[in-house]
Design a protein around this motif. Structure first.
Motif, PDB file in Angstrom:
ATOM      1  N   MET A   1      27.793  32.149   0.327  1.00 56.44           N
ATOM      2  CA  MET A   1      28.897  31.215   0.067  1.00 56.44           C
ATOM      3  C   MET A   1      28.994  30.991  -1.434  1.00 56.44           C
ATOM      4  O   MET A   1      27.991  30.713  -2.079  1.00 56.44           O
ATOM      5  N   SER A   2      30.168  31.132  -1.981  1.00 51.36           N
ATOM      6  CA  SER A   2      30.250  30.936  -3.425  1.00 51.36           C
ATOM      7  C   SER A   2      31.244  29.841  -3.758  1.00 51.36           C
ATOM      8  O   SER A   2      32.401  30.082  -4.027  1.00 51.36           O
TER       9      SER A   2
ATOM     10  N   MET B   3      37.725  35.377  10.898  1.00 47.63           N
ATOM     11  CA  MET B   3      36.750  35.029   9.863  1.00 47.63           C
ATOM     12  C   MET B   3      37.278  33.893   9.010  1.00 47.63           C
ATOM     13  O   MET B   3      38.313  34.026   8.378  1.00 47.63           O
ATOM     14  N   GLU B   4      36.608  32.804   9.028  1.00 43.20           N
ATOM     15  CA  GLU B   4      36.989  31.701   8.151  1.00 43.20           C
ATOM     16  C   GLU B   4      36.237  31.845   6.836  1.00 43.20           C
ATOM     17  O   GLU B   4      35.037  32.095   6.837  1.00 43.20           O
ATOM     18  N   HIS B   5      36.931  31.690   5.759  1.00 37.72           N
ATOM     19  CA  HIS B   5      36.286  31.896   4.467  1.00 37.72           C
ATOM     20  C   HIS B   5      36.179  30.596   3.688  1.00 37.72           C
ATOM     21  O   HIS B   5      36.993  29.707   3.844  1.00 37.72           O
ATOM     22  N   ALA B   6      35.184  30.536   2.833  1.00 37.47           N
ATOM     23  CA  ALA B   6      35.012  29.363   1.973  1.00 37.47           C
ATOM     24  C   ALA B   6      36.175  29.295   0.992  1.00 37.47           C
ATOM     25  O   ALA B   6      36.831  30.275   0.706  1.00 37.47           O
ATOM     26  N   HIS B   9      37.058  29.410  -5.766  1.00 37.09           N
ATOM     27  CA  HIS B   9      36.407  28.521  -6.732  1.00 37.09           C
ATOM     28  C   HIS B   9      37.391  27.541  -7.360  1.00 37.09           C
ATOM     29  O   HIS B   9      38.578  27.806  -7.503  1.00 37.09           O
ATOM     30  N   ASP B  13      39.918  23.574 -16.742  1.00 44.13           N
ATOM     31  CA  ASP B  13      39.832  23.985 -18.138  1.00 44.13           C
ATOM     32  C   ASP B  13      40.875  23.210 -18.917  1.00 44.13           C
ATOM     33  O   ASP B  13      42.051  23.596 -18.981  1.00 44.13           O
ATOM     34  N   MET B  19      46.599  24.596 -23.961  1.00 54.37           N
ATOM     35  CA  MET B  19      47.223  25.802 -24.519  1.00 54.37           C
ATOM     36  C   MET B  19      48.475  26.157 -23.754  1.00 54.37           C
ATOM     37  O   MET B  19      49.506  26.508 -24.328  1.00 54.37           O
TER      38      MET B  19
ATOM     39  N   VAL C   8      31.829  32.731   5.812  1.00 54.24           N
ATOM     40  CA  VAL C   8      31.190  33.824   5.082  1.00 54.24           C
ATOM     41  C   VAL C   8      31.744  33.886   3.677  1.00 54.24           C
ATOM     42  O   VAL C   8      32.769  33.295   3.371  1.00 54.24           O
ATOM     43  N   SER C   9      31.074  34.633   2.829  1.00 59.54           N
ATOM     44  CA  SER C   9      31.529  34.755   1.451  1.00 59.54           C
ATOM     45  C   SER C   9      32.863  35.496   1.417  1.00 59.54           C
ATOM     46  O   SER C   9      33.046  36.480   2.124  1.00 59.54           O
ATOM     47  N   PRO C  10      33.774  35.062   0.580  1.00 61.27           N
ATOM     48  CA  PRO C  10      35.064  35.745   0.493  1.00 61.27           C
ATOM     49  C   PRO C  10      34.919  37.192   0.053  1.00 61.27           C
ATOM     50  O   PRO C  10      35.803  37.999   0.293  1.00 61.27           O
ATOM     51  N   VAL C  13      34.781  40.968   2.350  1.00 63.88           N
ATOM     52  CA  VAL C  13      35.877  41.864   2.693  1.00 63.88           C
ATOM     53  C   VAL C  13      36.732  42.085   1.455  1.00 63.88           C
ATOM     54  O   VAL C  13      36.643  41.340   0.486  1.00 63.88           O
ATOM     55  N   TYR C  18      41.161  39.834   3.580  1.00 59.05           N
ATOM     56  CA  TYR C  18      40.806  38.417   3.493  1.00 59.05           C
ATOM     57  C   TYR C  18      41.824  37.536   4.192  1.00 59.05           C
ATOM     58  O   TYR C  18      43.024  37.718   4.043  1.00 59.05           O
ATOM     59  N   ARG C  19      41.325  36.579   4.987  1.00 58.08           N
ATOM     60  CA  ARG C  19      42.238  35.620   5.584  1.00 58.08           C
ATOM     61  C   ARG C  19      41.840  34.222   5.167  1.00 58.08           C
ATOM     62  O   ARG C  19      40.810  33.717   5.562  1.00 58.08           O
ATOM     63  N   ARG C  23      47.985  33.067   7.449  1.00 60.82           N
ATOM     64  CA  ARG C  23      47.795  34.374   8.071  1.00 60.82           C
ATOM     65  C   ARG C  23      49.024  35.231   7.879  1.00 60.82           C
ATOM     66  O   ARG C  23      50.119  34.736   7.678  1.00 60.82           O
ATOM     67  N   LYS C 112      37.798  35.950 -12.326  1.00 61.74           N
ATOM     68  CA  LYS C 112      38.094  35.978 -10.899  1.00 61.74           C
ATOM     69  C   LYS C 112      39.575  35.846 -10.601  1.00 61.74           C
ATOM     70  O   LYS C 112      40.016  36.134  -9.493  1.00 61.74           O
ATOM     71  N   PHE C 116      46.333  30.323 -14.394  1.00 66.63           N
ATOM     72  CA  PHE C 116      47.168  29.439 -13.582  1.00 66.63           C
ATOM     73  C   PHE C 116      47.686  30.201 -12.369  1.00 66.63           C
ATOM     74  O   PHE C 116      48.832  30.655 -12.349  1.00 66.63           O
ATOM     75  N   ARG C 190      40.892  32.242 -22.649  1.00 70.76           N
ATOM     76  CA  ARG C 190      39.922  31.320 -22.056  1.00 70.76           C
ATOM     77  C   ARG C 190      39.006  31.925 -21.016  1.00 70.76           C
ATOM     78  O   ARG C 190      38.012  31.298 -20.666  1.00 70.76           O
ATOM     79  N   MET C 191      39.336  33.089 -20.443  1.00 64.85           N
ATOM     80  CA  MET C 191      38.593  33.499 -19.267  1.00 64.85           C
ATOM     81  C   MET C 191      37.840  34.815 -19.409  1.00 64.85           C
ATOM     82  O   MET C 191      37.465  35.419 -18.411  1.00 64.85           O
ATOM     83  N   GLU C 522      37.475  37.791  -4.788  1.00 62.81           N
ATOM     84  CA  GLU C 522      37.106  37.157  -6.051  1.00 62.81           C
ATOM     85  C   GLU C 522      36.661  38.164  -7.099  1.00 62.81           C
ATOM     86  O   GLU C 522      36.032  37.801  -8.075  1.00 62.81           O
TER      87      GLU C 522
END
Lengths: 100, 205, 566
Positions: A1-2, B3-6, B9, B13, B19, C8-10, C13, C18-19, C23, C112, C116, C190-191, C522
């Motif tokens: 999980m991130s 599949m449910e995803h977190a 992020h 900023d 800016m 699960v981690s994005p 997949v 990704y969902r 949907r 990632k 914006f 910035r990124m 990501e």
């Protein structure tokens, strides 16, 4: 999980109420000056004076009200670039207009 | 398989946000800048016409409106300082003052324009039929530039309105107020444009 | 089997699979993922490109014979107007930045997403609105504007056609461009990943940075100009109407103050991709990295200074003309810097031939023709002879279509495996590209000749001595279109039935080749750490999983476990 949270806050620089009020007084005074000059009918000098005063007012607003005095250098460079482009456009257009 | 995803992020900023709004302000500067170039070109070509037309302008209302906008810039700057000092109520009151100032500006404009339009002074209006090209173009630019500016006053007021709501809901706080700064920056730009419009239309003698 | 209700981690997949909150289709048109937005743009852009291409085909059919062939003169005027508006505002300007800039930029700098993401999606909606307005203007009221895409006054004020709607479409599209530009500038500032200094960024990023500044500072000028056309038509403000004292030449100034820098918005990103493709297929570092990076900025800046060269016969003052002609010569210099550095990269390289490289090599040749003929146009004495003729039409198609267009397809070929995770047939791609290049030159080179002979542009009718060349040109258009259809068909086939693509099929050295094909949502499991330049082939310059590989932080240097051990 991130679950990834990044937070970048800017170092909050506080300007005192007093400074803002002083700037405002300066702006109002300059407005009075420019109106007065316009009433004296100085011809084209009026225009130069008015634009000069408007520029000074702009510098006050940008520097203090818009906080640029305390901002990072990047913002200042950005502003400079924007002004440069605008002035260039004005000048080059007049390279045609003033010679017709 | 579902599949449910977190959640993706979360990213704050403030500097980047600042800016971004400055870059947007530059687009506004160039937008009006185009009009200022046209103004300059036509004033150069029709200086007599411009002087004649400007005699119709109401310098008093123009000056009052200038003071109104300058004061509203003060109030929005003070509102940020207030929030930084934790004075939420004062901050919101100052922002209300800013919005009301904007409204006052627009009301003045309404009376000013009504008077001029009532006198037939508007694009394709009766008063312009007998005027020289310079005067016609002066008024064309006058309505376009002050009209576009007025539109931006309204946008600024809406922007500040949203920010007021965010402050009320503590989405904007004394340690997280970039959105308020951004609204303030936009408002100051609206003020700056007027700082140039005023002498160019009202102080032409 | 994994418990289906566990989060699960994005990144388990890829971004297609990704969902998230939404949907199906909603998951695309409400997505703030820069990769999905890039593909939303790609779908729309391809549709508009093909539509405008068809308009071009119809125009060429009409020009097969003098006089009426398949349409009335009024229709022809609307056709070339809309062909220009769609191609310029809906294809060439957004083509590389909005599709590939959106997709690749964050990955190139180790981020990632863009700064914006929601604004990014908003830019696509603005694009769609503008595009739909442009198409609708064809069918409502009097039909689409017939003024040419340049909307010159006084005709644009007088024309009974739907000028206001067409200009409104362009205005809205300008907004889309501005939003993208703001997003990219902030993203790049910035990124960037740790260790990615400005001079370690890929050159594609430099190109996008320079482009974004033009987008932000030049576009508003056309915004206000087009708004004034609408106001002039609706209210008669007089600003551009000569009958009321307005100056049509001032209109031209305002129009070209944007529209010249716009051509650099079109070409700089494409040149950025060239600087990506060459090191990959030459298997060596690009020659003159810093010079190419700085030249992108130089082109952006000098590009603001030359707009008057579109107006040499308009009635501008002599002083103005001399000033602009001189400044126009200047802009060739940084462009030359790029071309020389690219060629130097090829010198003594271990070259791997491929569809993208094939296009790039052709591009250098085609763009040079386009650029050199630009000097003919920039020189006052010769310009008088060829201005407003087919010579100009040939010139700008060589630089815009032969330049940006060729590279657009090269870019599609280059990043196709990364974006879609499938590989296309190299052979068919080469065949398609060959048809494209032959067709392109047969279509446009005769236009240089016709223009020199005096064939005016935007003319529906012509004298008999031009017919042979006109027919040749039209045949070229058919060959060109076949090439495009082969290329696109090949890719469509690959999407449906092609083999899976590897993570790094070309041996590229930039960050996109270090993530799976297609990339996960990501982009990276961890933000990478950058230790060197983007085109280094003999050692890795990115640490992809820093938390596992780095154990020692020493002042300004992050050492890997290997380095610390020794």
């Amino acid at each position: 999980m991130s679950e990834h949270i990044t937070t970048e806050t800017h170092a909050a620089h506080e300007v005192s109420y007093g400074t803002y009020v002083m700037v405002w007084l300066g702006l109002v005074a300059l407005t009075a000056v420019t109106v007065t000059i316009a009433g004296i009918h100085l011809g084209s000098v009026t225009l130069v004076a008015a634009l000069t005063i408007a520029t000074i007012k702009t510098i006050l607003v940008v520097t203090y009200f818009m906080h640029v005095k305390f901002d990072n250098r990047v913002i200042k460079v950005f502003i400079f670039v924007c002004l440069l482009i605008f002035i260039t456009i004005m000048v080059l257009t007049f390279s045609d207009l003033s010679f017709r | 398989m579902v599949m449910e995803h977190a959640h993706p992020h979360v990213h704050r900023d403030d500097e980047g946000s600042k800016m971004g709004i400055w870059l947007f302000l530059f687009t506004e500067v160039l937008l009006f800048g185009g009009l200022f170039v046209l103004y300059a070109g036509y004033r150069f070509a029709y200086s007599d016409g411009f002087v004649a037309a400007a005699a119709e302008m109401n310098t008093f209302i123009g000056a009052v409106n200038t003071i109104i906008l300058l004061t509203s810039s003060l109030s929005v700057a003070l509102s940020i300082a207030a929030l930084q000092k934790g004075q939420k109520r004062l901050c919101m009151n100052l922002l209300w003052f800013t919005i009301i100032s904007g409204l006052a500006f627009l009301v003045n404009k309404y009376f000013e324009w009504s008077h001029e339009i009532g006198n037939g002074i508007y694009p394709k209006g009766p008063a312009l039929e007998n005027m020289s090209s310079g005067e016609v173009i002066y008024f064309g630019l006058y309505y376009t530039m002050t009209g576009l500016h007025g539109l931006h006053v309204i946008i600024g007021m809406i922007f500040i309105g949203f920010v007021l709501n965010f402050i009320k809901r503590d989405i904007i706080t004394s340690t997280n107020f970039q959105k308020l700064e951004n609204a303030g920056l936009y408002w100051h730009l609206v003020d700056l444009i007027w700082i140039f419009l005023f002498p160019l239309f009202y102080l032409v003698h | 089997m994994a418990n289906e209700s566990l989060a699960v981690s994005p990144n388990d997949v890829n971004f297609f699979q990704y969902r998230g909150k939404h949907r199906g289709l909603l998951g695309w048109i409400l997505s703030t993922d820069h990769k999905r937005i890039g593909l939303l743009y790609l779908s729309a852009i391809m549709v508009f490109f093909l539509a405008a291409m068809m308009l071009g085909v119809l125009m060429r059919l009409e020009m097969l014979t003098p006089g009426e062939t398949i349409m009335k003169p009024q229709t022809y005027n609307s056709l070339f107007t809309l062909h220009g508006v769609i191609m310029i505002f809906l294809f060439i300007i957004p083509g590389v930045p909005a599709v590939f800039g959106n997709f690749i930029l964050p990955i190139h700098i180790g981020a990632k997403d863009v700064a914006f993401p929601r604004l990014n999606l908003f830019s696509w909606y603005l694009y769609m609105t503008g595009g739909i307005l442009a198409i609708v203007s064809l069918f409502v009221g009097g039909g689409a504007a017939d003024t040419g895409w340049t909307f010159y006054v006084p005709y644009s004020i007088r024309s009974a056609q739907n000028v206001s709607m067409t200009t409104l479409a362009a205005f809205v599209l300008g907004f889309s461009t501005i939003v993208t530009g703001i997003n990219f500038i902030v993203t790049i500032h910035r990124m960037r990943a740790p260790g990615m200094t400005w001079f370690r960024m890929p050159l594609f990023v430099w190109a996008l940075y320079a482009t974004s500044w033009i987008q932000v500072l030049a576009t508003p000028v056309i915004g206000i100009t087009l708004a004034l056309i609408i106001l002039e038509r609706a209210l008669g403000i007089g600003v551009f109407d000569p009958a009321l004292g307005g100056d049509p030449i001032l209109y031209q100034h305002m129009f070209w103050i944007y529209s010249h820098p716009a051509v650099y918005i079109m070409i700089l990103p494409a040149m950025g991709v060239v600087s990506e493709i060459l090191p990959t297929f030459c298997r060596k570092d690009i020659f003159g990295y810093k010079q190419i990076a700085i030249s992108s900025l130089a082109i952006a800046i000098i590009g603001y200074l030359v707009w008057g060269h579109h107006m040499f016969v308009s009635g501008m003052s002599d002083t103005g003309r001399v000033v602009f002609s001189l400044l126009t010569f200047l802009v060739a210099i940084p462009t030359g810097v790029k071309v020389f550095n690219w060629v130097a990269t090829l010198y003594k390289a271990s070259i791997k031939f491929s569809a993208p490289l094939y296009s790039v090599l052709a591009f250098i040749f085609i763009f040079s023709i386009g650029g050199l003929t630009g000097l003919v146009l920039g020189t006052l004495a010769t310009d008088i002879h060829v201005t407003d003729t087919y010579f100009v039409v040939a010139h700008f198609h060589y630089v815009m279509f032969g330049g940006m267009g060729t590279i657009f397809f090269a870019t599609l070929h280059y990043w196709f495996p990364k974006i879609f995770g499938k590989m296309y047939s190299e052979k068919v791609a080469i065949i398609g590209t060959t048809f494209f290049l032959i067709g392109f030159n047969v279509l446009y080179f005769p236009m240089f000749i016709m223009g020199y002979m005096g064939m005016p542009r935007r003319y529906y009718d012509y004298l008999p001595q031009f017919q042979g060349w006109q027919i040749l040109s039209t045949v070229g258009s058919w060959i060109l279109v076949s090439g495009i259809l082969i290329i696109l068909g090949n890719m469509l086939y690959a999407l449906l039935k092609g083999p899976k693509a590897a993570m790094n099929p070309w041996g590229g050295t930039t960050l996109e080749w270090r993530v799976p094909s297609p990339p996960p949502v990501e982009n990276f499991d961890e933000i990478p750490v950058v230790t060197g330049g983007p085109y280094v082939h003999d050692r890795p310059t990115y640490i992809m999983n820093p938390s596992k590989e780095l154990i020692h932080h020493d002042g300004d240097g992050l050492k890997t476990t290997e380095e610390v051990r020794h």
